[in-house]
Design a protein around this motif. Structure first.
Motif, short mmCIF file in Angstrom:
data_model
loop_
_atom_site.label_atom_id
_atom_site.label_comp_id
_atom_site.label_asym_id
_atom_site.label_seq_id
_atom_site.Cartn_x
_atom_site.Cartn_y
_atom_site.Cartn_z
N VAL A 1 -34.32 3.31 68.04
CA VAL A 1 -35.30 4.01 67.23
C VAL A 1 -35.22 3.57 65.76
O VAL A 1 -36.26 3.33 65.12
CB VAL A 1 -35.10 5.55 67.34
N VAL A 2 -34.00 3.43 65.23
CA VAL A 2 -33.83 3.00 63.84
C VAL A 2 -34.37 1.58 63.64
O VAL A 2 -35.07 1.29 62.68
CB VAL A 2 -32.34 3.07 63.43
N PHE A 3 -34.06 0.70 64.60
CA PHE A 3 -34.53 -0.69 64.51
C PHE A 3 -36.06 -0.72 64.52
O PHE A 3 -36.68 -1.39 63.67
CB PHE A 3 -33.97 -1.50 65.69
N VAL A 4 -36.67 -0.01 65.45
CA VAL A 4 -38.14 0.03 65.53
C VAL A 4 -38.72 0.65 64.27
O VAL A 4 -39.75 0.20 63.75
CB VAL A 4 -38.60 0.80 66.79
N GLY A 5 -38.04 1.68 63.74
CA GLY A 5 -38.50 2.31 62.50
C GLY A 5 -38.53 1.33 61.34
O GLY A 5 -39.50 1.29 60.56
N PHE A 6 -37.48 0.52 61.22
CA PHE A 6 -37.45 -0.51 60.17
C PHE A 6 -38.57 -1.53 60.37
O PHE A 6 -39.19 -1.99 59.40
CB PHE A 6 -36.09 -1.21 60.16
N MET A 7 -38.84 -1.88 61.64
CA MET A 7 -39.90 -2.86 61.89
C MET A 7 -41.27 -2.29 61.53
O MET A 7 -42.10 -2.99 60.93
CB MET A 7 -39.87 -3.29 63.36
N ILE A 8 -41.51 -1.03 61.87
CA ILE A 8 -42.80 -0.40 61.53
C ILE A 8 -42.97 -0.32 60.01
O ILE A 8 -44.04 -0.62 59.46
CB ILE A 8 -42.90 1.00 62.17
N LYS A 9 -41.88 0.06 59.32
CA LYS A 9 -41.92 0.12 57.86
C LYS A 9 -42.24 -1.25 57.28
O LYS A 9 -43.06 -1.39 56.35
CB LYS A 9 -40.58 0.64 57.33
N GLY A 10 -41.59 -2.28 57.83
CA GLY A 10 -41.84 -3.63 57.36
C GLY A 10 -43.27 -4.07 57.58
O GLY A 10 -43.90 -4.68 56.70
N LEU A 11 -43.82 -3.75 58.74
CA LEU A 11 -45.21 -4.12 59.05
C LEU A 11 -46.18 -3.43 58.10
O LEU A 11 -47.15 -4.04 57.62
CB LEU A 11 -45.53 -3.76 60.50
N VAL A 12 -45.94 -2.14 57.82
CA VAL A 12 -46.80 -1.39 56.90
C VAL A 12 -46.76 -2.02 55.51
O VAL A 12 -47.76 -2.04 54.78
CB VAL A 12 -46.37 0.09 56.84
N ASN A 13 -45.58 -2.58 55.16
CA ASN A 13 -45.42 -3.20 53.84
C ASN A 13 -45.82 -4.69 53.82
O ASN A 13 -45.57 -5.39 52.84
CB ASN A 13 -43.99 -3.06 53.35
N GLY A 14 -46.39 -5.15 54.92
CA GLY A 14 -46.92 -6.51 54.94
C GLY A 14 -46.06 -7.58 55.55
O GLY A 14 -46.41 -8.76 55.53
N LEU A 15 -44.91 -7.21 56.14
CA LEU A 15 -44.06 -8.21 56.79
C LEU A 15 -44.73 -8.73 58.07
O LEU A 15 -45.51 -8.03 58.71
CB LEU A 15 -42.70 -7.60 57.15
N GLY A 16 -44.38 -9.95 58.45
CA GLY A 16 -44.88 -10.50 59.71
C GLY A 16 -46.38 -10.56 59.77
O GLY A 16 -47.05 -11.07 58.88
N SER A 17 -46.93 -9.99 60.84
CA SER A 17 -48.38 -9.99 61.03
C SER A 17 -49.07 -8.98 60.12
O SER A 17 -50.29 -9.03 59.95
CB SER A 17 -48.71 -9.68 62.50
#
Length: 445
Positions: free
Chosen positions: A165-181
């Motif tokens: 859950v923590v890992f996925v949470g970091f990924m979602i936060k990153g995506l919202v901030n423009g990381l990756g796609s």
């Protein structure tokens, strides 16, 4: 020869639905999606979530067949027992022999992975020491009873889920901030114009070993309360929950790092992504979760392997020493010790060879549990009218076809090594068993 088997000493029924599901999920290892992600991402050209959906659909049909066979034979032998009783004793033995590839070699894989991580963190300590310590701890816990194993796994799966859950949470936060796609919603992980179906199937065949938990819990039928009701529910839930977790997690892994060709090391891609999205904290937290996953998966795989050996020893397919239960702890102590000794060979490495064995054995087990439903219900009991045709012929036939489809996508080394293992089993059956029928019949009424 029969002094090893005391019919007054039996496996103890203590497990309910929740701990059975947790043992299955622990066996599957919720974090295994991270271990295989980089390799399968490159194999499927970025369509890992689609491969997970393919294998999930295929295995839900097989999970249904496992549920039907547990109702017929709620005993410890799993696919071995089902094929033996429904098709033929020799077929049952060969299926059990093939499934042993999964059960006996998975602890070895876990110890090799754990040793690699710990050696990286503490390079001054030889990897062989970590393998030995892991083997001693896992073996000891399993000897003291299934209830202790279940309780330990409850804690471990809870922690693994937290890491996930923590890992996925970091990924979602990153995506919202423009990381990756930079987006949370896209069909790219499931479909692109250049998609290659054969590569998707190859990815699915590699990932099938991740779902072994729903099969493994059938070996705990004699230690489960109301097994005809509890085990089928657990099987379906384990496959469904695991499949959805793997699909969703791999979906976000792709979105946050869509360039699957840029990994420095494909088999450690998730560590790269962890550092990319969460820095040193997530890197360390994820590493600790991986070690817990190694521990919990080893506990569960030991338990399942020892029960399969117990079932095969009890009915005479293996020497009667395999059917011994400790009078106090009610566990197959000799089997657990043997698995511990086999697992020590993790110091030799060669993970690719072991993975090939596991994939071959898993698909053999999946194939024959579907055949067993048809043989037991449709042919032997002649339950063919109305919904029975769908339950006992159509659904398992679909399971057979999907499993064979996955078989065609196995790497050549898996087919070669798996076939060699089956030939050894066939020779053992011909010269040691000589076609004799099982000598142990358990009252399952």
């Amino acid at each position: 020869m029969n002094h090893y088997v005391d019919k007054n000493v039996k496996l103890k029924r203590t497990l309910t639905l929740a701990p059975v599901v947790l043992i299955g999920l622990a066996y599957m290892d919720p974090l295994v999606v991270f271990d295989s992600y980089g390799v399968v991402a490159q194999e499927t050209k970025g369509h890992v979530p689609l491969s997970y959906l393919v294998i999930l659909v295929a295995l839900l049909f097989t999970a249904y067949s496992y549920g039907q066979m547990v109702k017929a034979y709620p005993v410890a032998g799993s696919t071995y027992t089902y094929a033996q009783k429904s098709i033929h004793p020799t077929v049952g033995f060969l299926v059990g022999w093939a499934v042993l590839l999964d059960y006996l070699f998975l602890p070895m894989v876990n110890f090799a992975i754990g040793s690699a991580y710990l050696s990286a963190a503490f390079p001054q300590i030889p990897g062989a020491i970590w393998v030995l310590l892991l083997a001693i701890m896992i073996t000891t816990i399993n000897i003291f009873g299934i209830k202790l194993t279940a309780n330990m796994n409850t804690l471990f799966v809870t922690f693994q889920t937290l890491v996930l859950v923590v890992f996925v949470g970091f990924m979602i936060k990153g995506l919202v901030n423009g990381l990756g796609s930079g987006t949370l919603v896209t069909l790219d992980p499931f479909y692109t114009p250049d998609i290659d179906v054969s590569l998707i199937l190859t990815g699915a065949s590699i990932l099938c070993f991740s779902f072994l938990g729903f099969d493994a819990v059938t070996t705990l039928s004699e230690e489960t309360l109301q097994p005809k009701k509890t085990i089928p529910r657990a099987i379906f839930l384990i496959a469904l929950i695991g499949g959805l977790l793997f699909t969703c997690t791999s979906y976000f892994l792709h979105l946050v790092h869509p360039n699957f060709t840029a990994f420095k090391k494909a088999d450690a891609a998730s560590l790269e992504i962890a550092k990319f999205v969460g820095g040193a904290f997530l890197y360390s937290f994820f590493l600790s979760g991986t070690m817990v996953a190694v521990f919990s998966s080893s506990l569960s795989s030991y338990a399942s392997a020892s029960r399969l050996l117990y079932a095969m020893g009890r009915d005479g397919s293996f020497p009667k020493a395999f059917a011994y239960l400790h009078p106090k702890w009610r566990t197959p102590v000799f089997n657990i010790l043997l698995i511990g000794l086999i697992s020590l060979t993790a110091v030799l490495g060669e993970l690719e060879v072991i993975y090939s064995f596991i994939s071959f054995g898993a698909l053999i087990g999946f194939l024959f549990v579907n055949f067993s439903v048809i043989a037991h219900y449709y042919w032997r009991q002649k339950q063919r009218g109305g919904m029975n045709f769908i339950r006992y012929f159509l659904c398992p036939t679909i399971g057979v076809m999907l499993t064979l489809w996955l078989f065609t996508s196995l790497h050549g080394s898996a087919m070669l090594l798996g076939t060699a293992w089956l030939v050894v089993g066939l020779l053992y059956s011909a010269f040691y068993l000589k076609g004799r029928k099982p000598v142990f019949e358990l009252d399952i009424s």
